[in-house]
Design a protein around this motif. Structure first.
Motif, PDB file in Angstrom:
ATOM      1  N   CYS A  18       0.856  -1.193   0.000  1.00  0.00           N
ATOM      2  CA  CYS A  18       0.000   0.000   0.000  1.00  0.00           C
ATOM      3  C   CYS A  18       0.891   1.241   0.000  1.00  0.00           C
ATOM      4  CB  CYS A  18      -0.896  -0.006   1.242  1.00  0.00           C
ATOM      5  SG  CYS A  18      -1.974   1.436   1.369  1.00  0.00           S
ATOM      6  N   GLY A  20      -0.174   4.076   1.109  1.00  0.00           N
ATOM      7  CA  GLY A  20      -0.631   4.948   2.185  1.00  0.00           C
ATOM      8  C   GLY A  20      -0.352   4.436   3.579  1.00  0.00           C
ATOM      9  N   CYS A  21      -0.013   3.160   3.727  1.00  0.00           N
ATOM     10  CA  CYS A  21       0.212   2.592   5.058  1.00  0.00           C
ATOM     11  C   CYS A  21       1.140   1.380   4.915  1.00  0.00           C
ATOM     12  CB  CYS A  21      -1.124   2.219   5.718  1.00  0.00           C
ATOM     13  SG  CYS A  21      -1.788   0.620   5.228  1.00  0.00           S
ATOM     14  N   SER A  23       0.640  -1.680   5.225  1.00  0.00           N
ATOM     15  CA  SER A  23      -0.008  -2.949   4.865  1.00  0.00           C
ATOM     16  C   SER A  23       0.491  -3.468   3.505  1.00  0.00           C
ATOM     17  CB  SER A  23      -1.523  -2.760   4.805  1.00  0.00           C
ATOM     18  OG  SER A  23      -2.125  -3.857   4.166  1.00  0.00           O
ATOM     19  N   CYS A  50      -6.877  -1.396  -0.092  1.00  0.00           N
ATOM     20  CA  CYS A  50      -6.034  -1.849   1.008  1.00  0.00           C
ATOM     21  C   CYS A  50      -6.938  -2.383   2.127  1.00  0.00           C
ATOM     22  CB  CYS A  50      -5.184  -0.695   1.515  1.00  0.00           C
ATOM     23  SG  CYS A  50      -4.283  -1.062   3.034  1.00  0.00           S
ATOM     24  N   CYS A  53      -6.213   0.307   5.375  1.00  0.00           N
ATOM     25  CA  CYS A  53      -6.606   1.723   5.392  1.00  0.00           C
ATOM     26  C   CYS A  53      -7.640   2.068   4.330  1.00  0.00           C
ATOM     27  CB  CYS A  53      -5.379   2.619   5.229  1.00  0.00           C
ATOM     28  SG  CYS A  53      -4.693   2.630   3.562  1.00  0.00           S
TER      29      CYS A  53
HETATM   30 ZN   LIG Z   1      -3.148   0.923   3.332  1.00  0.00          ZN
END
Ligand SMILES: [Zn+2]
Length: 179
Positions: A18, A20-21, A23, A50, A53
């Protein structure tokens, strides 16, 4: 010859980093495509989310592809978010390679095998068929299906495919009598 079938119970997750995070797991969820027409060219993406998130990523299915070169039924399937088309794109190895993800099949498949029969006449032959490309090690699958230890499998099973090499292609094996 006894039939065993490996099939999915749901779509596998994607092992995909991901942005953004931290994961590394994503899902197709309900399965949605996005189609963008630009003159006579089309972009088609499969949307994945994801699992941690919820951030959405677009995976490229077609990139600047002439509309005329696409089968109208296929194109209609993209607009309709056809679940079969979602599955076939997700499970397409070329699509996975191009979009740099691998499939996470954990908990997403099952083995359909006839009930215990090990007391019957030996040797017994089994043909394993894959309805979905689930990667399995024959050794593990056979142990699970027969309720044998992996040592016993190595001792009693003759297989036309290497027992320890992961495969998603059908194979057959023969179980020899125990001691
Ligand atoms: Zn994420």
């Amino acid at each position: 010859m006894l039939p065993w079938v490996v099939r999915r119970t749901r779509l596998p997750l994607l092992s995909l980093r991901c942005v953004g995070c931290p994961s590394e797991s994503a899902t197709t969820g309900e399965g949605r495509f996005r189609v963008n027409a630009n003159g006579k060219l089309l972009d088609v993406w499969l949307l994945v989310r994801c699992v941690s998130c919820d951030r959405t990523s677009k995976l490229t299915v077609h990139e600047r592809t002439p509309v005329r070169s696409l089968d109208p039924a296929e194109l209609g399937g993209y607009y309709a978010n056809d679940p079969e088309l979602v599955a076939s794109r997700l499970l397409d190895p070329l699509f996975a390679r191009r979009n740099r993800f691998t499939l996470d099949w954990k908990g997403a498949w099952r083995l359909d095998a006839p009930p215990a029969w090990l007391d019957g006449a030996m040797p017994v032959q089994v043909a394993v068929r894959f309805e979905d490309p689930v990667p399995v090690r024959p050794e593990r699958l056979i142990a699970q299906g027969l309720g044998l230890s992996r040592n016993e499998v190595l001792r009693r099973v003759k297989c036309d495919s290497p027992l320890r090499r992961t495969t998603s292609a059908g194979f057959t094996f023969t179980v020899m009598p125990g001691d």
